[in-house]
Design an enzyme around this catalytic site. Structure first.
Site, PDB file in Angstrom:
ATOM      1  N   HIS A 225      45.818  37.804  37.883  1.00 33.34           N
ATOM      2  CA  HIS A 225      45.808  39.165  38.438  1.00 33.34           C
ATOM      3  C   HIS A 225      46.971  39.324  39.408  1.00 33.34           C
ATOM      4  O   HIS A 225      47.287  38.407  40.160  1.00 33.34           O
ATOM      5  CB  HIS A 225      44.472  39.408  39.156  1.00 33.34           C
ATOM      6  CG  HIS A 225      44.169  40.849  39.401  1.00 33.34           C
ATOM      7  ND1 HIS A 225      44.850  41.602  40.344  1.00 33.34           N
ATOM      8  CD2 HIS A 225      43.256  41.684  38.855  1.00 33.34           C
ATOM      9  CE1 HIS A 225      44.357  42.830  40.353  1.00 33.34           C
ATOM     10  NE2 HIS A 225      43.388  42.910  39.448  1.00 33.34           N
ATOM     11  N   ARG A 255      46.450  50.510  42.538  1.00 36.17           N
ATOM     12  CA  ARG A 255      47.553  50.955  41.694  1.00 36.17           C
ATOM     13  C   ARG A 255      47.132  52.129  40.824  1.00 36.17           C
ATOM     14  O   ARG A 255      47.946  53.005  40.504  1.00 36.17           O
ATOM     15  CB  ARG A 255      48.045  49.798  40.830  1.00 36.17           C
ATOM     16  CG  ARG A 255      48.796  48.737  41.626  1.00 36.17           C
ATOM     17  CD  ARG A 255      49.159  47.527  40.799  1.00 36.17           C
ATOM     18  NE  ARG A 255      47.987  46.718  40.470  1.00 36.17           N
ATOM     19  CZ  ARG A 255      47.657  46.322  39.262  1.00 36.17           C
ATOM     20  NH1 ARG A 255      48.393  46.674  38.227  1.00 36.17           N
ATOM     21  NH2 ARG A 255      46.592  45.588  39.067  1.00 36.17           N
TER      22      ARG A 255
END
Length: 612
Positions: A225, A255
């Site tokens: 990740h 994000r």
């Protein structure tokens, strides 16, 4: 049903999920006029799965996603009314609630609360065994059928057996740093990266099933990740000099709601909404070029949909809020010219005026403008071990598979897998928001299949029918109301009797048994003993950890290893007031239900404010 968990507190890594749960063509999407379809979700998942795509497993996941969301909303009354787009998704479909909870925590706690209530009010139906580690399966001689489990009570060190169909959902192996580590075996190249998983995530289920002739699949597919959050004071990790073993995950929603990533030169270098493997790969390139550390930056518009996330990360010293001038200084730039140029290109691409350099298609929270006096929320991020796509091989009925003597793949009767343990569902790379979805979809499927298997066994000739033929009824002539029912085995040996009393015509219906009260809940009382804040402050280590929550003084030292968020989440507040952080993550009822024995008393001169 009996649930076994080797931890002292239920929820595992699911309780730590921070972005949400995917669902396509849900009523929430329809209400928000989001034009999604099951086919689009299916195709997005195929793209992420790449060459490892198993179409039948992906269909089960995506085609049942809306029903999974509706089940959570209707049966458990969960708020999943906020929908965002995460990396790799062509439409917004990741659901979360408006309340101040991470979605994984909100969902798992709601389900566990129901399960725990059932275990208290209907113990004949549901039992929960904590600190109970499954160590092996009970199988027939051929290994083709599973008839139960062997487990160890970690408190008493005694070993026991349970019989019946088995559903295993033990999670992945992204924190498997043990001597027989699956990570070391399949991905030694990334084993030194920090992990976002709890320390309990050591591939127990995979190891047990593989030992019992189950098949493995995609074990080398471990998701890295891109946004492990680094403590702002940990300059060695920020500068790449050290790597801690565990880090806190920065939600992909950061994000998804418009956060951008900048290298040390203040330059964008990636489509922030690309898949996790792509973003992580581009980060690695930047680090090798000497362009670290990498920052994740949110503007004021991004924060509007992430107020809880920002507040929580700031409380843990994982995010800071600074002005535009401070951002330029933080980056070490001589002035804001380069940063302004980067953002101008980004905003023009969002309008379709220029081609976006990294192929980004979706631009939430734009325009992303630079102003000297504006507020920006900044975190330092690094790559982290997060999720294992590999696991035990299953079919589209959640049955664990093995190889028969003839070489053909066939299911192991009575054994099912769900969640991260079940490999092949996500292929090469998992989309954000699909981990909780896989838990719900395949968990429900496994439960249905296991119940059907159990009922079929009961109705088989060797079980129910045969048992009926071996029942003997005995009426006591001295008491015609008494009937003795005797079950005997095939050899005629009695296997137990039950005496029931037939009600008379005048008899009144028996009153239903009163539900048992939750342990340590309604009877909970805060001790009258008082402590000053100065006294509490002396207990400020992991070996002696006191905290204040809503004017209640607690010694949480014995609870540290059981806390699903990791001991660090509590030790941060050792000797201090943890009220704000606690209130962001938990309901007040958490204290009487789970840590009542850790309550010492109250803060001197203050009234406890727990709402229970």
């Amino acid at each position: 049903m009996i649930l076994l968990d080797k931890q002292g507190f239920l929820s595992g890594n699911s309780g730590k999920a921070t972005s949400g749960i995917n669902g396509s063509l849900t009523r929430t999407q329809v209400d928000l006029s989001i034009r999604d379809s099951v086919e689009q979700f299916y195709q997005d998942t195929l793209v992420a799965a790449k060459d490892r795509a198993n179409t039948s497993l992906i269909k089960v996941l995506t085609y049942n996603s809306a029903d999974a969301i509706h089940w959570l909303q209707e049966v458990f009354e969960l708020d999943l009314s906020v929908v965002s787009r995460l990396g790799g998704h062509s439409q917004p479909r990741t659901h979360r609630g408006k309340d101040s909870k991470f979605p994984g925590m909100a969902i798992t706690y709601k389900l566990l609360e129901k399960l725990e209530d059932l275990s208290e009010t209907e113990p004949h139906r549901v039992k929960i065994f904590k600190n109970s580690q499954v160590i092996d399966l009970l199988t027939d001689e051929s290994g083709a059928s599973v008839r139960g489990v062997k487990y160890k009570d970690l408190k008493t060190k005694t070993k026991h057996e349970l019989t019946g169909p088995v559903i295993m959902s033990t999670g992945g192996y992204a924190a498997d740093f043990t001597k027989n580590s699956l990570l070391r075996k399949y991905r030694p190249d990334i084993i030194d990266l920090p992990s976002t998983n709890g320390a309990h995530t050591t591939g127990d289920g995979q190891k047990i099933i593989l030992k019992n002739k189950g098949l493995a699949i995609d074990m080398d597919k471990v998701q890295v990740h891109p946004t492990g959050l680094i403590d702002l004071n940990d300059t060695d990790t920020i500068n790449g000099k050290t790597q801690p073993r565990f880090l806190f995950l920065g939600a992909e929603a950061l994000r998804g709601e418009g956060g951008i990533m900048l290298n040390a030169k203040g330059e964008r270098f990636v489509d922030e909404l690309g898949t996790r493997d792509y973003v992580s790969g581009e980060m690695e390139k930047q680090i090798k070029l000497g362009n670290g550390p990498i920052r994740l930056v949110l503007n004021e518009e991004s924060e509007k949909n992430l107020q809880f996330h920002v507040k929580h990360y700031k409380s843990r010293n994982l995010m800071k809020t600074i002005s535009g001038d401070q951002l330029v200084a933080d980056l070490g730039l001589p002035d804001e010219k380069n940063l302004v140029q980067q953002l101008n290109i980004y905003n023009k691409a969002a309008k379709g005026e220029v081609e976006e350099p990294f192929g980004k298609k979706y631009f939430p929270s734009t325009p992303f403008e630079f102003r000297k006096d504006a507020k920006y929320h900044v975190s330092f991020v690094t790559r982290v071990l997060h999720f294992t796509m590999g696991g035990v091989q299953i079919n589209d009925h959640a049955q664990v598979l093995t190889q028969g003597h003839d070489g053909n793949v066939l299911p192991i009767r009575g054994l099912y897998a769900a969640g991260e343990l079940a490999g092949g569902v996500h292929g090469h790379n998992r989309l954000g928001g699909s981990s909780l979805l896989a838990c719900v979809v395949y968990g429900r499927l496994a439960a249905d299949e296991a119940a059907s298997y159990f009922m079929n066994k009961l109705s088989s000739q060797d079980s129910a029918t045969g048992r009926l033929q071996m029942i003997n009824l005995h009426i006591d002539p001295t008491n015609p109301k008494s009937v003795t029912i005797d079950w005997s085995d095939k050899e005629g040996n009695s296997s137990g009797t039950k005496v029931s009393e037939a009600p008379s015509s005048e008899a009144k219906p028996a009153a239903a048994p009163a539900p048992s009260k939750p342990k340590g809940f309604k009877q909970f009382e805060i001790p009258a003993k008082e402590f000053t804040a100065e006294e509490v402050a002396k207990h400020n280590t992991a070996e002696d950890c006191w905290v204040i929550i809503k004017n209640v003084v607690m010694d949480l030292t014995p609870f540290l290893n059981d806390h699903p968020g990791g001991k660090g989440s509590i030790v941060t507040y050792a000797g201090k007031d943890a009220t704000e952080s606690f209130a962001m993550l938990h309901d007040d009822n958490f204290i009487p239900k789970y840590v009542s024995e850790n309550v010492l008393g109250r803060l001197k001169g203050k009234t406890p404010l727990l709402d229970i």
